[in-house]
Design a protein around this motif. Structure first.
Motif, PDB file in Angstrom:
ATOM      1  N   ILE A  81     -97.158  11.305 -60.011  1.00 55.48           N
ATOM      2  CA  ILE A  81     -96.205  10.209 -59.803  1.00 55.48           C
ATOM      3  C   ILE A  81     -94.902  10.539 -60.519  1.00 55.48           C
ATOM      4  O   ILE A  81     -94.913  10.919 -61.692  1.00 55.48           O
ATOM      5  CB  ILE A  81     -96.771   8.877 -60.338  1.00 55.48           C
ATOM      6  N   MET A  82     -93.793  10.397 -59.822  1.00 58.60           N
ATOM      7  CA  MET A  82     -92.481  10.502 -60.473  1.00 58.60           C
ATOM      8  C   MET A  82     -91.991   9.087 -60.775  1.00 58.60           C
ATOM      9  O   MET A  82     -91.977   8.229 -59.887  1.00 58.60           O
ATOM     10  CB  MET A  82     -91.469  11.214 -59.578  1.00 58.60           C
ATOM     11  N   VAL A  83     -91.576   8.852 -62.013  1.00 62.40           N
ATOM     12  CA  VAL A  83     -90.998   7.563 -62.381  1.00 62.40           C
ATOM     13  C   VAL A  83     -89.617   7.792 -62.977  1.00 62.40           C
ATOM     14  O   VAL A  83     -89.352   8.836 -63.578  1.00 62.40           O
ATOM     15  CB  VAL A  83     -91.886   6.786 -63.377  1.00 62.40           C
ATOM     16  N   GLY A  84     -88.743   6.820 -62.808  1.00 59.90           N
ATOM     17  CA  GLY A  84     -87.415   6.959 -63.378  1.00 59.90           C
ATOM     18  C   GLY A  84     -86.569   5.714 -63.229  1.00 59.90           C
ATOM     19  O   GLY A  84     -86.556   5.082 -62.166  1.00 59.90           O
ATOM     20  N   GLY A  85     -85.880   5.361 -64.289  1.00 58.78           N
ATOM     21  CA  GLY A  85     -84.868   4.324 -64.217  1.00 58.78           C
ATOM     22  C   GLY A  85     -83.530   5.019 -64.211  1.00 58.78           C
ATOM     23  O   GLY A  85     -82.858   5.077 -65.234  1.00 58.78           O
ATOM     24  N   PHE A  86     -83.168   5.601 -63.053  1.00 58.20           N
ATOM     25  CA  PHE A  86     -81.952   6.411 -63.032  1.00 58.20           C
ATOM     26  C   PHE A  86     -80.753   5.552 -63.432  1.00 58.20           C
ATOM     27  O   PHE A  86     -80.739   4.345 -63.198  1.00 58.20           O
ATOM     28  CB  PHE A  86     -81.753   7.100 -61.683  1.00 58.20           C
ATOM     29  N   PRO A  87     -79.788   6.147 -64.102  1.00 56.85           N
ATOM     30  CA  PRO A  87     -78.717   5.382 -64.750  1.00 56.85           C
ATOM     31  C   PRO A  87     -78.111   4.323 -63.848  1.00 56.85           C
ATOM     32  O   PRO A  87     -77.718   4.602 -62.704  1.00 56.85           O
ATOM     33  CB  PRO A  87     -77.683   6.458 -65.106  1.00 56.85           C
ATOM     34  N   CYS A  88     -78.042   3.115 -64.364  1.00 58.73           N
ATOM     35  CA  CYS A  88     -77.630   1.987 -63.537  1.00 58.73           C
ATOM     36  C   CYS A  88     -76.202   1.549 -63.815  1.00 58.73           C
ATOM     37  O   CYS A  88     -75.729   0.611 -63.212  1.00 58.73           O
ATOM     38  CB  CYS A  88     -78.575   0.804 -63.747  1.00 58.73           C
ATOM     39  N   GLN A  89     -75.489   2.215 -64.726  1.00 61.83           N
ATOM     40  CA  GLN A  89     -74.131   1.779 -65.033  1.00 61.83           C
ATOM     41  C   GLN A  89     -73.261   1.746 -63.776  1.00 61.83           C
ATOM     42  O   GLN A  89     -72.434   0.866 -63.605  1.00 61.83           O
ATOM     43  CB  GLN A  89     -73.481   2.700 -66.068  1.00 61.83           C
ATOM     44  N   SER A  90     -73.490   2.705 -62.906  1.00 56.34           N
ATOM     45  CA  SER A  90     -72.665   2.800 -61.705  1.00 56.34           C
ATOM     46  C   SER A  90     -72.892   1.638 -60.755  1.00 56.34           C
ATOM     47  O   SER A  90     -72.049   1.325 -59.932  1.00 56.34           O
ATOM     48  CB  SER A  90     -72.975   4.104 -60.960  1.00 56.34           C
ATOM     49  N   ASP A 112     -69.127   7.495 -58.736  1.00 58.11           N
ATOM     50  CA  ASP A 112     -68.840   7.427 -60.171  1.00 58.11           C
ATOM     51  C   ASP A 112     -68.324   8.777 -60.656  1.00 58.11           C
ATOM     52  O   ASP A 112     -68.985   9.800 -60.511  1.00 58.11           O
ATOM     53  CB  ASP A 112     -70.126   7.055 -60.919  1.00 58.11           C
ATOM     54  N   GLU A 113     -67.123   8.769 -61.237  1.00 61.00           N
ATOM     55  CA  GLU A 113     -66.491  10.037 -61.625  1.00 61.00           C
ATOM     56  C   GLU A 113     -67.267  10.754 -62.724  1.00 61.00           C
ATOM     57  O   GLU A 113     -67.121  11.966 -62.897  1.00 61.00           O
ATOM     58  CB  GLU A 113     -65.050   9.783 -62.085  1.00 61.00           C
ATOM     59  N   LYS A 114     -68.082  10.045 -63.485  1.00 62.15           N
ATOM     60  CA  LYS A 114     -68.860  10.692 -64.541  1.00 62.15           C
ATOM     61  C   LYS A 114     -70.168  11.283 -64.006  1.00 62.15           C
ATOM     62  O   LYS A 114     -70.956  11.840 -64.749  1.00 62.15           O
ATOM     63  CB  LYS A 114     -69.159   9.692 -65.663  1.00 62.15           C
ATOM     64  N   GLY A 115     -70.413  11.093 -62.730  1.00 58.33           N
ATOM     65  CA  GLY A 115     -71.570  11.735 -62.117  1.00 58.33           C
ATOM     66  C   GLY A 115     -72.878  10.995 -62.272  1.00 58.33           C
ATOM     67  O   GLY A 115     -73.919  11.482 -61.860  1.00 58.33           O
ATOM     68  N   ARG A 116     -72.828   9.788 -62.838  1.00 59.94           N
ATOM     69  CA  ARG A 116     -74.085   9.087 -63.081  1.00 59.94           C
ATOM     70  C   ARG A 116     -74.743   8.660 -61.775  1.00 59.94           C
ATOM     71  O   ARG A 116     -75.954   8.655 -61.649  1.00 59.94           O
ATOM     72  CB  ARG A 116     -73.839   7.870 -63.982  1.00 59.94           C
ATOM     73  N   GLY A 117     -73.898   8.276 -60.785  1.00 62.45           N
ATOM     74  CA  GLY A 117     -74.464   7.860 -59.514  1.00 62.45           C
ATOM     75  C   GLY A 117     -75.165   8.996 -58.792  1.00 62.45           C
ATOM     76  O   GLY A 117     -76.123   8.781 -58.058  1.00 62.45           O
ATOM     77  N   THR A 118     -74.681  10.223 -58.998  1.00 62.54           N
ATOM     78  CA  THR A 118     -75.265  11.364 -58.303  1.00 62.54           C
ATOM     79  C   THR A 118     -76.578  11.811 -58.935  1.00 62.54           C
ATOM     80  O   THR A 118     -77.274  12.664 -58.371  1.00 62.54           O
ATOM     81  CB  THR A 118     -74.287  12.544 -58.298  1.00 62.54           C
ATOM     82  N   LEU A 119     -76.928  11.263 -60.074  1.00 61.87           N
ATOM     83  CA  LEU A 119     -78.132  11.720 -60.761  1.00 61.87           C
ATOM     84  C   LEU A 119     -79.403  11.379 -59.985  1.00 61.87           C
ATOM     85  O   LEU A 119     -80.423  12.037 -60.153  1.00 61.87           O
ATOM     86  CB  LEU A 119     -78.191  11.139 -62.175  1.00 61.87           C
ATOM     87  N   PHE A 120     -79.332  10.366 -59.126  1.00 64.19           N
ATOM     88  CA  PHE A 120     -80.471  10.090 -58.246  1.00 64.19           C
ATOM     89  C   PHE A 120     -80.811  11.317 -57.415  1.00 64.19           C
ATOM     90  O   PHE A 120     -81.984  11.644 -57.203  1.00 64.19           O
ATOM     91  CB  PHE A 120     -80.166   8.900 -57.338  1.00 64.19           C
ATOM     92  N   PHE A 121     -79.767  12.026 -56.959  1.00 65.38           N
ATOM     93  CA  PHE A 121     -79.994  13.190 -56.106  1.00 65.38           C
ATOM     94  C   PHE A 121     -80.609  14.357 -56.871  1.00 65.38           C
ATOM     95  O   PHE A 121     -81.198  15.251 -56.264  1.00 65.38           O
ATOM     96  CB  PHE A 121     -78.678  13.620 -55.455  1.00 65.38           C
ATOM     97  N   GLU A 122     -80.484  14.340 -58.199  1.00 67.12           N
ATOM     98  CA  GLU A 122     -81.160  15.364 -59.000  1.00 67.12           C
ATOM     99  C   GLU A 122     -82.669  15.152 -58.958  1.00 67.12           C
ATOM    100  O   GLU A 122     -83.442  16.116 -58.924  1.00 67.12           O
ATOM    101  CB  GLU A 122     -80.644  15.352 -60.443  1.00 67.12           C
TER     102      GLU A 122
END
Length: 325
Positions: free
Chosen positions: A68-77, A89-99
């Protein structure tokens, strides 16, 4: 009985991980968290070394396989408290889901793709950018073969925790039968009172108290905070009482002061919550260790960025039932 294994990403202090482990049916085998300070708190409470690398540097073949993969990917965006840039998001936090998607794809190439994914985020993830952000997330998961269910749950309705905290929970299964067997938990009666998680009686360290010397709006607090056993907030120009007898949503900036910080009038004066009380309001047990060498500001941030453990635990039990564990 063999426990199902869990790989945790954006682990923070381990709120999601603790919820899964509390069932006795899951075992965390990998945790990734780039911020070294919540990683210190995590390692104080789990028998696991945290991988503090940037997730962009983590390769699927380098980390343990997991069910199982679990994650609360950053929600600031995506947060109402932020600017809602989403994937832009210019800091890349929104793209972290794609990681996380990348790691899932790499595991699939190794024939080790986890059968279940579980994600947590702020509730307005669904409505961000007229629904386009959430549509992209679902499309990515569908392309990986996951059938997905999602629901917004409030901690005070599903976790027996007196905090008004609405979050969206996303669960995906590769197996059709497991997907069909999964159902989110039903709401439960909230029996936990604010006084069970907040100490209204005993004197705390003086640094938590508001006085006429350290607070320019103290007179407004003094005149408007009339009762104990409830939560107040300073809302820039007025005092707001939360008459629902629950705490408003905890945030990461509670240690900085200012407006919207939860305040109480107790037997010993007017004060903000302690870090321990904030962790209590996130459903962490009193045995959860808060490292003494971390500043209160960092602990407030860790509590505000975390999840309500009891809600996670209930969803984890539902996942276990779907998996026939």
């Amino acid at each position: 009985m063999k426990k199902r294994t869990v790989g945790s990403f954006f682990s923070g202090v381990g709120g999601i991980d603790l919820g899964f482990e509390n069932t006795g049916l899951f075992e965390i085998v990998y945790a990734n968290e780039i911020d070294k300070y919540p990683a210190i708190t995590y390692e104080s409470n789990f028998n696991l070394k945290v991988d503090v690398r940037d997730i962009k540097d983590v390769k699927g073949k380098e980390i343990p396989n997991f069910d199982i993969m679990v994650g609360g990917f950053p929600c600031q965006s995506f947060s109402l408290a932020g600017y809602r840039q989403g994937f832009d998001d210019e800091k890349g936090r929104g793209t972290l889901f794609f990681e996380m998607v990348r790691i899932l794809k790499e595991k699939r190439k190794l024939n080790k793709q986890p059968g279940v994914v579980f994600f947590e985020n702020v509730k307005n993830l669904v409505s961000h950018d007229n629904g386009n952000t959430f549509r992209v997330i679902l499309e990515e998961l569908n392309d990986l073969g996951y059938k997905v269910q999602q629901q917004v749950l409030n901690a005070c309705e599903y976790g027996n925790i007196p905090q008004n905290r609405e979050r969206i929970y996303i669960v995906g299964f590769l197996n059709d039968l497991e997907y069909e067997k999964f159902h989110f938990p039903l709401p439960i009666l909230m029996e936990t009172k604010l006084s069970d998680v907040i100490d209204f009686k005993h004197k705390q360290d003086s640094k938590y108290y508001y006085t006429s010397e350290n607070c320019k709006f103290f007179n407004e607090l003094e005149n408007n905070m009339k009762t104990s056993h409830t939560i107040y907030q300073w809302r820039r120009i007025y005092v707001r009482e939360n008459k629902s007898k629950v705490c408003p949503t905890l945030t990461a900036n509670m240690g900085t002061g200012g407006h919207n910080v939860p305040l109480i009038r107790c037997n010993t004066g007017i004060r903000k919550l302690t870090p321990r009380e904030c962790f209590n309001l996130q459903g962490f047990p009193k045995t959860f260790k808060l490292p003494k060498d971390l500043s209160n500001t960092r602990l407030y941030k860790q509590a505000g960025n975390s999840v309500v453990v009891s809600v996670i635990e209930k969803i984890a039990f539902c996942i276990a039932k779907a998996l026939s564990i």
